[in-house]
Design a protein around this motif. Structure first.
Motif, mmCIF file in Angstrom:
data_model
loop_
_atom_site.group_PDB
_atom_site.id
_atom_site.type_symbol
_atom_site.label_atom_id
_atom_site.label_comp_id
_atom_site.label_asym_id
_atom_site.label_seq_id
_atom_site.Cartn_x
_atom_site.Cartn_y
_atom_site.Cartn_z
ATOM 1 N N GLN A 51 0.830 -1.194 0.000
ATOM 2 C CA GLN A 51 0.000 0.000 0.000
ATOM 3 C C GLN A 51 0.872 1.254 0.000
ATOM 4 O O GLN A 51 0.543 2.269 0.608
ATOM 5 N N GLU A 52 2.005 1.170 -0.685
ATOM 6 C CA GLU A 52 2.925 2.294 -0.731
ATOM 7 C C GLU A 52 2.322 3.487 -1.478
ATOM 8 O O GLU A 52 1.591 3.321 -2.451
ATOM 9 N N VAL A 53 2.665 4.675 -1.023
ATOM 10 C CA VAL A 53 2.295 5.916 -1.704
ATOM 11 C C VAL A 53 3.592 6.590 -2.137
ATOM 12 O O VAL A 53 4.453 6.907 -1.301
ATOM 13 N N MET A 54 3.737 6.759 -3.424
ATOM 14 C CA MET A 54 4.965 7.331 -3.977
ATOM 15 C C MET A 54 4.657 8.580 -4.795
ATOM 16 O O MET A 54 3.629 8.643 -5.470
ATOM 17 N N VAL A 55 5.564 9.543 -4.747
ATOM 18 C CA VAL A 55 5.422 10.765 -5.541
ATOM 19 C C VAL A 55 6.685 10.980 -6.359
ATOM 20 O O VAL A 55 7.801 10.938 -5.834
ATOM 21 N N MET A 56 6.483 11.166 -7.660
ATOM 22 C CA MET A 56 7.574 11.510 -8.568
ATOM 23 C C MET A 56 7.327 12.949 -9.007
ATOM 24 O O MET A 56 6.222 13.315 -9.396
ATOM 25 N N VAL A 57 8.353 13.774 -8.919
ATOM 26 C CA VAL A 57 8.204 15.210 -9.114
ATOM 27 C C VAL A 57 8.447 15.619 -10.564
ATOM 28 O O VAL A 57 9.445 15.216 -11.180
ATOM 29 N N LEU A 58 7.531 16.421 -11.079
ATOM 30 C CA LEU A 58 7.662 16.975 -12.428
ATOM 31 C C LEU A 58 8.106 18.430 -12.343
ATOM 32 O O LEU A 58 7.653 19.172 -11.470
ATOM 33 N N TYR A 59 8.977 18.823 -13.263
ATOM 34 C CA TYR A 59 9.352 20.230 -13.396
ATOM 35 C C TYR A 59 9.786 20.455 -14.840
ATOM 36 O O TYR A 59 10.229 19.511 -15.520
ATOM 37 N N PRO A 60 9.630 21.652 -15.360
ATOM 38 C CA PRO A 60 9.953 21.906 -16.770
ATOM 39 C C PRO A 60 11.390 21.521 -17.111
ATOM 40 O O PRO A 60 12.328 21.880 -16.392
ATOM 41 N N GLY A 61 11.550 20.757 -18.195
ATOM 42 C CA GLY A 61 12.877 20.404 -18.674
ATOM 43 C C GLY A 61 13.498 19.175 -18.045
ATOM 44 O O GLY A 61 14.674 18.883 -18.302
ATOM 45 N N PHE A 62 12.733 18.413 -17.233
ATOM 46 C CA PHE A 62 13.307 17.183 -16.683
ATOM 47 C C PHE A 62 13.464 16.156 -17.800
ATOM 48 O O PHE A 62 12.821 16.242 -18.844
ATOM 49 N N THR A 63 14.321 15.165 -17.591
ATOM 50 C CA THR A 63 14.543 14.120 -18.589
ATOM 51 C C THR A 63 13.463 13.050 -18.462
ATOM 52 O O THR A 63 13.338 12.409 -17.413
ATOM 53 N N ALA A 64 12.718 12.853 -19.532
ATOM 54 C CA ALA A 64 11.557 11.969 -19.499
ATOM 55 C C ALA A 64 11.905 10.547 -19.062
ATOM 56 O O ALA A 64 11.193 9.947 -18.241
ATOM 57 N N LEU A 65 12.979 9.993 -19.581
ATOM 58 C CA LEU A 65 13.317 8.604 -19.254
ATOM 59 C C LEU A 65 13.719 8.444 -17.794
ATOM 60 O O LEU A 65 13.558 7.359 -17.218
ATOM 61 N N ASP A 66 14.222 9.508 -17.176
ATOM 62 C CA ASP A 66 14.537 9.451 -15.741
ATOM 63 C C ASP A 66 13.300 9.088 -14.938
ATOM 64 O O ASP A 66 13.396 8.443 -13.889
ATOM 65 N N LEU A 67 12.156 9.526 -15.416
ATOM 66 C CA LEU A 67 10.897 9.273 -14.719
ATOM 67 C C LEU A 67 10.198 8.021 -15.236
ATOM 68 O O LEU A 67 9.775 7.165 -14.455
ATOM 69 N N ILE A 68 10.085 7.905 -16.549
ATOM 70 C CA ILE A 68 9.341 6.794 -17.151
ATOM 71 C C ILE A 68 9.971 5.439 -16.840
ATOM 72 O O ILE A 68 9.274 4.456 -16.594
ATOM 73 N N GLY A 69 11.310 5.370 -16.840
ATOM 74 C CA GLY A 69 11.988 4.106 -16.559
ATOM 75 C C GLY A 69 11.570 3.507 -15.228
ATOM 76 O O GLY A 69 11.019 2.402 -15.166
ATOM 77 N N PRO A 70 11.804 4.219 -14.115
ATOM 78 C CA PRO A 70 11.393 3.660 -12.823
ATOM 79 C C PRO A 70 9.882 3.607 -12.643
ATOM 80 O O PRO A 70 9.365 2.706 -11.978
ATOM 81 N N HIS A 71 9.164 4.560 -13.253
ATOM 82 C CA HIS A 71 7.712 4.585 -13.111
ATOM 83 C C HIS A 71 7.094 3.279 -13.607
ATOM 84 O O HIS A 71 6.135 2.769 -13.024
ATOM 85 N N TYR A 72 7.638 2.713 -14.676
ATOM 86 C CA TYR A 72 7.113 1.460 -15.223
ATOM 87 C C TYR A 72 7.109 0.370 -14.154
ATOM 88 O O TYR A 72 6.125 -0.371 -14.004
ATOM 89 N N PHE A 73 8.203 0.272 -13.406
ATOM 90 C CA PHE A 73 8.305 -0.779 -12.398
ATOM 91 C C PHE A 73 7.573 -0.410 -11.109
ATOM 92 O O PHE A 73 6.903 -1.247 -10.506
ATOM 93 N N LEU A 74 7.697 0.838 -10.681
ATOM 94 C CA LEU A 74 7.037 1.254 -9.446
ATOM 95 C C LEU A 74 5.525 1.136 -9.553
ATOM 96 O O LEU A 74 4.849 0.721 -8.604
ATOM 97 N N SER A 75 4.993 1.493 -10.711
ATOM 98 C CA SER A 75 3.540 1.420 -10.894
ATOM 99 C C SER A 75 3.051 -0.018 -11.075
ATOM 100 O O SER A 75 1.846 -0.277 -11.081
ATOM 101 N N SER A 76 3.975 -0.957 -11.209
ATOM 102 C CA SER A 76 3.627 -2.370 -11.330
ATOM 103 C C SER A 76 3.663 -3.097 -9.988
ATOM 104 O O SER A 76 3.483 -4.310 -9.934
#
Length: 272
Positions: A51-76
């Protein structure tokens, strides 16, 4: 239920796409009549549901793969919730122009988090380090988080917020030499866990970080299944992704190209 059937069902919960969504509590899904279960989840080990609650932070100009890579596994991770947080609910453009829709604003972010994650970038990350509202949010959310994490140069933001002091950490190889300025000890590992701080090296290391959290919060079998589903077994056509193996000319080109960024980061670092 015999052992053979139980084992089959356990494996089935892993290999079917969307199994994490199927396993969410009814309240987290649509309020309309839920569809019939695709398969029996009763054989699933109790440790696979969190039941983990995780937050990934968005800001203009961040590198998309930095977020999408781990997000794929964390959201699974079954039962877990991954939220994208930003200043406003407006679309946030990454450094390649891919736009992301925030789930919550900084003000709406849950007070208690199991994980706070900062993706990296270049000029966007530098701007974030100097953004008072952004840094105030990171400090507040990080202080109330079970784990504080970053991918690539996202560790610079954590360093600016004071979370690296006294810890081992990593970052993109280009700026790893600056980590001592934040009071950190640089590491060459792809993923570094020290206390409640977890940092990943450049860009693609975010995927390793995602699997690291799966292994930490679920178990080896679950993590093996995630890796298999993603077919995560990289065989790049070049070994230059490791700065220790990269041709000298290629490395010099990258260092020269981003020298200005390195200099600006140095100037932006607050004393720690």
């Amino acid at each position: 239920m015999n052992t053979e059937r139980r084992d089959f069902l356990r494996q089935l919960t892993c290999v079917l796409p969307g199994f994490a969504v199927l396993a969410q509590p009814a309240a987290a899904q649509s309020t309309s009549k839920p569809p019939a279960a695709a398969h029996d989840m009763s054989a699933m080990p109790a440790t696979w549901m969190g039941q983990e609650v995780m937050v990934m932070v968005l800001y203009p100009g961040f590198t998309a793969l930095d977020l999408i890579g781990p997000h794929y596994f964390l959201s699974s991770l079954m039962g877990a919730k991954v939220l994208l947080a930003a200043k406003t609910k407006e679309l946030v453009s990454s450094d390649t122009g891919v736009k992301f829709m925030p789930d919550v604003t900084f003000d709406e972010c849950p007070a208690k988090l199991d994980l706070l994650c900062l993706p990296g970038g270049t000029t966007g990350t530098l701007a974030a380090m100097q953004d008072a509202e952004m840094m105030a949010f990171v400090r507040k959310a990080g202080q109330n988080a079970r784990f504080v994490s970053s991918v690539c140069t996202g560790s610079l933001i954590l360093g600016q917020a004071g979370f690296l002091k006294g810890h081992k950490a990593t970052s993109h190889w280009l700026v790893k030499d600056l980590l001592p300025r934040f009071g950190a000890t640089p590491s060459d590992d792809r993923v570094v866990e020290d206390g409640n701080l977890i940092t990943a090296a450049g860009v693609t290391a975010g995927m390793d970080f995602g699997l690291h959290m799966s292994l930490k919060w679920r178990d080896r079998e679950y993590t093996d299944c995630l890796a298999l589903l993603a077919e995560y077994d990289p065989h790049p056509p070049t070994t230059a992704g490791d700065p220790a193996k990269a041709p000298a000319r290629a490395k010099k080109l990258m260092v020269d190209m981003l020298a200005g960024f390195h200099t600006k980061v140095e100037a932006a670092i607050q004393s720690h």
